[in-house]
Enzyme design. Structure first.
Site, PDB file in Angstrom:
ATOM      1  N   ARG A  92      -8.614 -12.906   0.550  1.00 17.56           N
ATOM      2  CA  ARG A  92      -8.162 -11.919   1.540  1.00 17.56           C
ATOM      3  C   ARG A  92      -9.318 -10.979   1.885  1.00 17.56           C
ATOM      4  O   ARG A  92      -9.857 -10.311   1.001  1.00 17.56           O
ATOM      5  CB  ARG A  92      -6.978 -11.121   0.981  1.00 17.56           C
ATOM      6  CG  ARG A  92      -6.558  -9.967   1.850  1.00 17.56           C
ATOM      7  CD  ARG A  92      -5.354  -9.201   1.277  1.00 17.56           C
ATOM      8  NE  ARG A  92      -5.075  -8.038   2.079  1.00 17.56           N
ATOM      9  CZ  ARG A  92      -5.024  -6.785   1.617  1.00 17.56           C
ATOM     10  NH1 ARG A  92      -5.182  -6.525   0.344  1.00 17.56           N
ATOM     11  NH2 ARG A  92      -4.783  -5.781   2.443  1.00 17.56           N
ATOM     12  N   HIS A 137      -8.113  -2.344   7.866  1.00 13.62           N
ATOM     13  CA  HIS A 137      -8.213  -1.840   6.497  1.00 13.62           C
ATOM     14  C   HIS A 137      -9.093  -0.577   6.552  1.00 13.62           C
ATOM     15  O   HIS A 137     -10.140  -0.490   5.925  1.00 13.62           O
ATOM     16  CB  HIS A 137      -8.792  -2.897   5.566  1.00 13.62           C
ATOM     17  CG  HIS A 137      -8.458  -2.678   4.114  1.00 13.62           C
ATOM     18  ND1 HIS A 137      -7.856  -3.633   3.324  1.00 13.62           N
ATOM     19  CD2 HIS A 137      -8.637  -1.599   3.319  1.00 13.62           C
ATOM     20  CE1 HIS A 137      -7.695  -3.153   2.096  1.00 13.62           C
ATOM     21  NE2 HIS A 137      -8.162  -1.923   2.063  1.00 13.62           N
ATOM     22  N   GLU A 182      -1.707  -0.511   3.878  1.00 11.22           N
ATOM     23  CA  GLU A 182      -1.291   0.720   3.185  1.00 11.22           C
ATOM     24  C   GLU A 182      -1.069   1.935   4.084  1.00 11.22           C
ATOM     25  O   GLU A 182      -1.808   2.925   4.011  1.00 11.22           O
ATOM     26  CB  GLU A 182      -2.299   1.079   2.083  1.00 11.22           C
ATOM     27  CG  GLU A 182      -2.398   0.017   1.011  1.00 11.22           C
ATOM     28  CD  GLU A 182      -3.264   0.448  -0.176  1.00 11.22           C
ATOM     29  OE1 GLU A 182      -3.949   1.481  -0.073  1.00 11.22           O
ATOM     30  OE2 GLU A 182      -3.260  -0.252  -1.190  1.00 11.22           O
ATOM     31  N   ASN A 322       0.852  -4.056  -2.013  1.00  7.85           N
ATOM     32  CA  ASN A 322      -0.172  -3.657  -2.973  1.00  7.85           C
ATOM     33  C   ASN A 322       0.517  -2.801  -4.024  1.00  7.85           C
ATOM     34  O   ASN A 322       1.182  -1.815  -3.678  1.00  7.85           O
ATOM     35  CB  ASN A 322      -1.266  -2.824  -2.303  1.00  7.85           C
ATOM     36  CG  ASN A 322      -2.042  -3.612  -1.263  1.00  7.85           C
ATOM     37  OD1 ASN A 322      -1.907  -4.837  -1.174  1.00  7.85           O
ATOM     38  ND2 ASN A 322      -2.846  -2.928  -0.484  1.00  7.85           N
ATOM     39  N   TYR A 324       0.046  -1.232  -8.209  1.00 13.31           N
ATOM     40  CA  TYR A 324      -0.916  -1.104  -9.298  1.00 13.31           C
ATOM     41  C   TYR A 324      -0.330  -0.651 -10.629  1.00 13.31           C
ATOM     42  O   TYR A 324      -0.796  -1.025 -11.679  1.00 13.31           O
ATOM     43  CB  TYR A 324      -2.032  -0.138  -8.877  1.00 13.31           C
ATOM     44  CG  TYR A 324      -3.024  -0.766  -7.938  1.00 13.31           C
ATOM     45  CD1 TYR A 324      -4.174  -1.372  -8.439  1.00 13.31           C
ATOM     46  CD2 TYR A 324      -2.812  -0.793  -6.565  1.00 13.31           C
ATOM     47  CE1 TYR A 324      -5.088  -1.976  -7.601  1.00 13.31           C
ATOM     48  CE2 TYR A 324      -3.726  -1.396  -5.713  1.00 13.31           C
ATOM     49  CZ  TYR A 324      -4.860  -1.986  -6.233  1.00 13.31           C
ATOM     50  OH  TYR A 324      -5.753  -2.590  -5.405  1.00 13.31           O
ATOM     51  N   GLU A 382      -2.369  -6.945  -3.519  1.00 18.09           N
ATOM     52  CA  GLU A 382      -3.315  -6.270  -4.416  1.00 18.09           C
ATOM     53  C   GLU A 382      -2.621  -5.882  -5.706  1.00 18.09           C
ATOM     54  O   GLU A 382      -1.508  -5.361  -5.688  1.00 18.09           O
ATOM     55  CB  GLU A 382      -3.884  -4.970  -3.791  1.00 18.09           C
ATOM     56  CG  GLU A 382      -4.860  -5.185  -2.662  1.00 18.09           C
ATOM     57  CD  GLU A 382      -5.389  -3.876  -2.078  1.00 18.09           C
ATOM     58  OE1 GLU A 382      -5.423  -2.851  -2.788  1.00 18.09           O
ATOM     59  OE2 GLU A 382      -5.769  -3.897  -0.895  1.00 18.09           O
TER      60      GLU A 382
END
Ligand SMILES: *[C@@H]1O[C@H](CO)[C@@H](O)[C@H](O)[C@H]1NC(C)=O
Ligand SMILES: *[C@@H]1O[C@H](CO)[C@@H](O)[C@H](O)[C@H]1NC(C)=O
Ligand SMILES: *[C@@H]1O[C@H](CO)[C@@H](O)[C@H](O)[C@H]1NC(C)=O
Ligand SMILES: *[C@@H]1O[C@H](CO)[C@@H](O)[C@H](O)[C@H]1NC(C)=O
Ligand SMILES: *[C@@H]1O[C@H](CO)[C@@H](O)[C@H](O)[C@H]1NC(C)=O
Length: 473
Positions: A92, A137, A182, A322, A324, A382
């Site tokens: 990606r 992005h 995002e 995404n 985390y 992500e």
């Protein structure tokens, strides 16, 4: 006695090998991700225009910036060799809008920028690796920023023109498209807290205007593909959400309410308009109520027309995410009316506890998204871990293993259609202000003019994973 111990050990080993190894389903894609400003460098070479991030870092006279970064503009072949050697199913990347359209508009088109990405896509295709591409992005052309960026409703038109050109050029090679990466961070950090480009501090209203324009730009880019390219190329398009699961700090009804509110303000802000239609009701009501008490004639949250609601609803082919960490939230008493802000509107406190490690939260998140939004598939775009600069990155391996294990369980046991998993990041890079935060499975030596790449333990581990497709849990 001895024999008995031997049998016990044998049984233990058998149990471990059958319980301890988790097969990666065949239709589950493994990959890695990067983004243009974070890796490319060559910020003013070969006709590239200035981006908002170039301007933002330069205006702060920061020596830590993306001018050179990983120098991937010149070293892309080596990066693709690494992607191949890692055995990834997909890679990606994002396209730098000003590298192709220096002004952001069609007034001039930079052939060298086109060539750069075309070469990458061709090399990936030859190696049977799926390119996945983010259109936005964060490196907005500076000219578009000067026109107001996400605060200007005309952004939708500029983004439409850019997106259509990208599809025209690259749709034969690219089947997975992400419109915008995002939105939460773009609008809160960029337009609310001023931490990221463009550095605006409009926490009471600018962030909502940003979201209003952003969602319409996403929807437009989706519909352009849908109407003009899908029949011919059969690709898929979606927005990349970012959200870390949160658990209520206690099981009190207050904290559970805080969790629900947090989910709506952070994830529903974007996912509701795209999957269900319109902002979440709790956002509409709370912001309208507080706006009224602040003496305003209308809500700080812009109102979508019915036409806009219908236009945005359904603009997805998957749910890209995404994610985390897993955290905790607590109820916060209604803040006094005063300076309007997103946090006061939300009225929730995040609990920061470094010892709180609940990877199983990601499985809850998968279930939440699957049930609430009913997407066709979920793609983890992500996930990863920040470490210090070292090659023995065992904590990165542990985190990837723990999270992936939960994701595989959500797919195989809960029956959720999870399409794949992408590690952030292929290599250490410019983490939006710093080179200290290391997320790569490949190390980059930023002190060397060659930007030497070295595999970390996690890269070797990941290669083993793509080769054997077994998770050693
Ligand atoms: C950056 O450097 C320029 C030129 O030396 C100076 O005029 C400007 O004030 C500096 N800006 C900041 C934010 O330090
Ligand atoms: C971008 O626009 C500015 C102002 O209109 C113009 O001066 C400049 O030449 C343009 N640059 C390119 C590369 O088109
Ligand atoms: C809340 O209740 C659930 C289900 O009973 C339990 O698993 C969890 O540990 C509780 N959480 C807290 C913070 O007490
Ligand atoms: C908004 O205000 C109305 C009228 O005072 C009230 O009934 C409602 O509960 C409030 N909504 C929220 C989410 O606070
Ligand atoms: C590769 O993975 C397999 C299965 O998880 C494991 O048994 C083996 O030890 C790993 N090999 C290396 C070199 O890490």
């Amino acid at each position: 006695m001895y024999l008995l111990q031997y049998f016990q050990l044998l049984i233990l080993l058998l149990a471990k090998s059958s319980l301890g190894d988790k097969k990666i389903p065949e239709n589950f894609l493994l990959g890695s991700a990067t983004a243009s400003y974070q890796i490319e460098g060559a910020w003013n070479e070969d006709g590239k225009g200035e981006s908002m991030w170039d301007w933002f870092m330069h205006s702060r006279n920061s020596t830590k910036n993306g001018d050179v970064a990983c120098d991937s503009y010149h070293k892309w072949k080596e990066d693709i060799e690494n992607v191949k050697a890692l055995g990834l199913d997909f890679y990606r990347i994002s396209i730098s809008w000003p590298r192709i359209l220096p002004n952001g508009t069609l007034s001039s088109i930079n052939q060298k920028g086109i060539d750069y990405y075309m070469n990458i896509f061709k090399a990936l295709k030859e190696a049977n690796i799926e390119p996945m591409v983010t259109l936005y992005h964060w490196d907005m052309p500076e000219h578009i920023h000067q026109l107001g960026g996400f605060l200007n409703p005309q952004f939708v038109d500029y983004f439409e023109d850019y997106a259509r050109l990208m599809y025209k050029l690259f749709a034969p090679y690219v089947k997975y498209w992400f419109t915008i990466n995002e939105p939460t961070l773009i609008c809160t950090y960029g337009y609310g807290y001023g931490i990221m480009a463009p550095g605006l501090t409009l926490i009471g209203d600018g962030i909502y205007q940003c979201g209003y324009v952003l969602l319409k730009a996403h929807a437009k880019a989706y519909r352009v593909y849908d109407e003009e390219f899908r029949a011919k190329y059969q690709g898929q398009v979606g927005l990349v959400f970012s959200f870390d699961w949160v658990e209520p700090y206690t099981n009190s009804t207050f904290d559970i309410e805080a969790q629900q509110r947090y989910l709506e303000f952070q994830l529903g802000w974007w996912a509701n308009p795209v999957f269900i239609g319109n902002w979440p009701q709790i956002m509409i009501e709370r912001i309208a109520n507080r706006s009224k008490l602040e003496g305003l004639a209308r809500s700080r949250l812009p109102e979508f027309s019915q036409q806009e609601i219908d236009y945005i609803k359904g603009t997805y082919d998957f749910f890209a995410l995404n994610t985390y960490n897993v955290g905790q939230v607590r109820f916060l008493d209604e803040p006094d009316i005063g300076t309007p802000s997103y946090l006061a509107d939300q009225s929730v406190t995040s609990v920061l506890d470094d010892n709180f490690y609940h990877p199983e939260g990601i499985r809850m998140l998968m279930n939440y998204i699957w049930t609430k939004y009913n997407p066709k598939g979920i793609l983890i775009t992500e996930n990863g871990k920040r470490t210090t600069d070292k090659l023995q990155d065992t904590e990165r391996i542990s985190l990837i293993r723990d999270y992936l294990s939960q994701i595989i369980d959500a797919k195989t046991e809960d029956g959720i259609n999870i399409l794949g998993y992408s590690v952030w990041s292929l290599m250490d890079n410019f983490e939006w202000g710093s080179y200290k935060d290391k997320y790569g499975i490949i190390r980059v030596d930023f002190d060397s003019p060659d930007r030497t790449r070295t595999w970390k333990d996690s890269a070797h581990w990941f290669k083993n994973l793509t080769t054997n497709r077994v998770l050693d849990v």
